[in-house]
Scaffold this active site. Structure first.
Site: not given
Ligand code: F6R
Length: 617
Positions: A2, A27, A74, A100-101, A490, A494, A497, A513, A612
């Protein structure tokens, strides 16, 4: 999670709010809205969907005014519908609030208010806050002014709340005034000429002002056109300082790229140079990280490191674990923040904790920081968000300087985090057993990495072809060993998501395993197998998948032959010492997931259900 922006000044509030929301859209983006004060009435426009929907609504049904609050959501409590979009109002309809929260005890407060004949128009926790403040406002009759009355009502309501908030409030009876407060969710005050702003992030007001005050938890703020006031919710004064915002105005522009994610993947050579700039000393064959604010003697005493972070940051931490153990020989553990905060990990006076976070606002990571500090640990940050809450609350740290990252899927900030962890390992290694020659060699190799990434990016068309071949798949496996095991995790993150493909990352050695049960003609396996000490082990695992007819994409080092025989596709990365290969091997995998998602028509920069900056638990 948010984004909020409020404005008081002389200009037209709706256009400033819309522009700010557009910049805060990363956000959250499932609904948005604004309330603007005009002639004693708070006019509201809100709707489900992207900010674009709100822009159209405001264009077709105009509102005017110089004071307003707005929000991009969000969803936490309640579906993303028009009625759940913010702002929310109190019972009188005169008090509007954006939040926001998360208000954890909202059910209990809601029941209490319903018993007092309040009616609710949404399913959100935020509306409870609006109604509670409104109720106390109505009850406070002896205040010296309406602003004092609202202040008292906010304090009283917030004292009853369990949870987190960054809020902005406007009241129809109090023209030219917005109030805000924060606890656990970010809030920044922007200082302009004859105007003030309140926002979740400076990027929302960057076109209007360069002067900002980053509010602290427990702050209550009042803004008017020509004045502002910050006090503590608990009573008394609050400490604050005015900061100069350095963010470039066009930093958030997409340029010629179809998506921010692709732009940010291509920005990696520069992001890595910026992460290293001024931090490498050839004279001493080491790294210089003054922001840690620790002497060599203090660093020498560190006998254990705990790396905390979430999602991508936790994968960077895992690469860091391998780096710190192999280069600096320091026992290192990675703990995801959401677990660390509720575990009771024993620490001692020589344990050093790092919190790794792009945004610097991730609530779980902030909680991990606070838990570490509560235990008396020195807690340092590796953060991109300048003056973010984690940056401000840590005992020191290293800024990533990766520039703003808009794409929800982290790319350049991942490689930037790994670069900083490499610098840290070099520094700690040189204090311990790493020789001058070893140090110089690592520096020389590290400095070559940005250019090597550039050559991978130049070969993007080939990766696109591979992506097209596999874009219809519904499940994928990613495997790697040693330094590239975290890269498998990782890469899988990617892929899932942004393309919504069921993907999982594994240590190659774990294949037999259990994971091998998933191997089939329909499930491609991606093996990260650079030319290193475990190359042959990876090859054996690839053979096992091949024997079961699983399609295979191999990632290996240029010049290394052998995988072509057993893989359906092979992608190459330039040669580098094993500890530095993660900085290269992730790049074709970022591109692979990008092109697959684009091919599937997914909204790459704003994947469903994500945001984000995760400022809720
Ligand atoms: C994946 C992604 C998330 C962030 C996670 C931590 O692409 O972006 O997994 O890495 O939410 O976010 P930060 O780094 O802002 O603490």
């Amino acid at each position: 999670m948010c984004g909020i922006i409020g404005y008081v000044g002389e200009k037209s509030a709706p256009s400033i709010l819309l522009d700010g929301l557009r910049r805060l859209e990363y956000r959250g983006y499932d609904s948005s809205g604004m309330a603007v004060l005009h002639d004693g009435v708070l006019e509201v426009r809100k709707c489900a969907g992207r900010i674009e929907n709100l822009r159209k609504l405001v264009a077709s049904s105009k509102i005017e005014g110089n004071t307003g609050i707005s929000h991009t959501r969000w969803a936490t409590h309640g579906e993303p519908t028009d009625s759940n979009a913010h702002p929310h109002f109190d019972q009188s309809g005169k008090l509007a609030l954006v939040h926001n929260g998360v208000i954890e005890n909202y059910q209990e407060l809601r029941t209490e208010l319903i018993e007092l004949d309040h009616t609710f128009k949404s399913d959100t926790d935020s509306e409870v806050l609006a109604q509670l403040i409104g109720r106390y406002y109505a009850e406070e009759e002896n205040s010296t002014s309406l602003a004092a009355r609202l202040t008292d009502a906010i304090k009283k309501a917030l004292s009853r709340v369990t949870g987190t908030y960054g809020i902005a409030i406007a009241h129809a009876d109090i023209p030219g005034l917005i109030m805000g407060a924060r606890l656990g969710s970010p809030l920044v005050l922007g200082l302009g000429e004859n105007e003030h702003f309140l926002a979740s992030d400076v990027s929302a007001m960057i076109t209007h002002t360069r002067e900002a005050i980053y509010l602290n938890d427990g702050d209550l703020v009042t803004i008017r056109k020509n004045a502002f006031e910050i006090s503590a919710l608990s009573g008394g004064k609050a400490d604050y300082e005015i900061s100069e915002v350095e963010l470039a105005e066009d930093a958030a522009e997409i340029g010629d790229y179809p998506h921010y994610m692709l732009k940010e993947i291509h920005e990696q050579p520069q992001a890595l140079r910026d992460a290293m700039r001024g931090r490498l000393s050839k004279e001493d064959a080491t790294a210089m990280l003054g922001g840690l604010q620790m002497t060599s003697r203090e660093l020498r005493e560190v006998d254990r490191i705990i790396l905390t972070g979430c999602g991508t940051a936790s994968h960077a931490a895992m690469v860091g674990e391998y780096l710190l153990e192999s280069l600096a020989r320091i026992p290192t553990e990675v703990e995801i923040s959401s677990e660390f905060r509720y575990r009771n990990i024993p620490t001692d006076k020589n344990t050093l904790q790092f919190v790794i976070s792009q945004s610097g606002e991730t609530l779980d990571s902030l909680a991990a920081l606070r838990e570490g500090k509560r235990k008396g640990c020195r807690v340092l940050g590796i953060v991109n968000g300048i003056a973010s809450t984690i940056a401000r609350e840590s005992d020191g740290g290293v800024y990533m300087h990766a520039g703003i990252e808009i794409g929800v899927a982290a790319t350049k900030t991942f490689t930037s985090q790994v670069t900083i962890l490499t610098l840290l390992s070099l520094l700690l290694g040189r204090i311990r057993h790493l020789s001058t020659t070893d140090g110089l060699e690592l520096i020389a190799e590290l400095e070559k990495i940005p250019e090597k990434i550039r050559t991978i990016l130049d070969g993007a068309d080939r990766i696109k072809e591979v992506a097209q071949r596999f874009s219809a798949t519904e499940s994928m496996l990613f495997m790697g060993r040693q330094f590239n095991y975290p890269i498998a995790l990782e890469a899988a993150l990617k892929m899932k998501e942004i393309s919504y493909i069921q993907a999982s990352g594994h240590a190659s050695g774990e294949l037999k395993h259990g994971v091998i049960a998933l191997v089939s003609k329909e499930t491609p396996s991606v093996f990260i197998a650079p030319d290193d000490a475990v190359y042959e082990k990876n090859v054996s695992n690839i053979e096992e998948v091949k024997a079961r007819k699983g399609p295979i994409i191999g990632i290996t080092t240029e010049g290394k032959t052998g995988l072509e025989r057993i893989c359906d596709e092979v992608l190459y990365i330039p040669s580098a010492p094993p500890p530095l290969t993660p900085l290269l091997s992730i790049v074709p995998l970022q591109l692979l997931s990008y092109y697959i998602a684009a091919e599937r028509g997914c909204d790459v920069d704003k994947p469903r259900n994500l945001a984000k900056s995760v400022t809720v638990e």
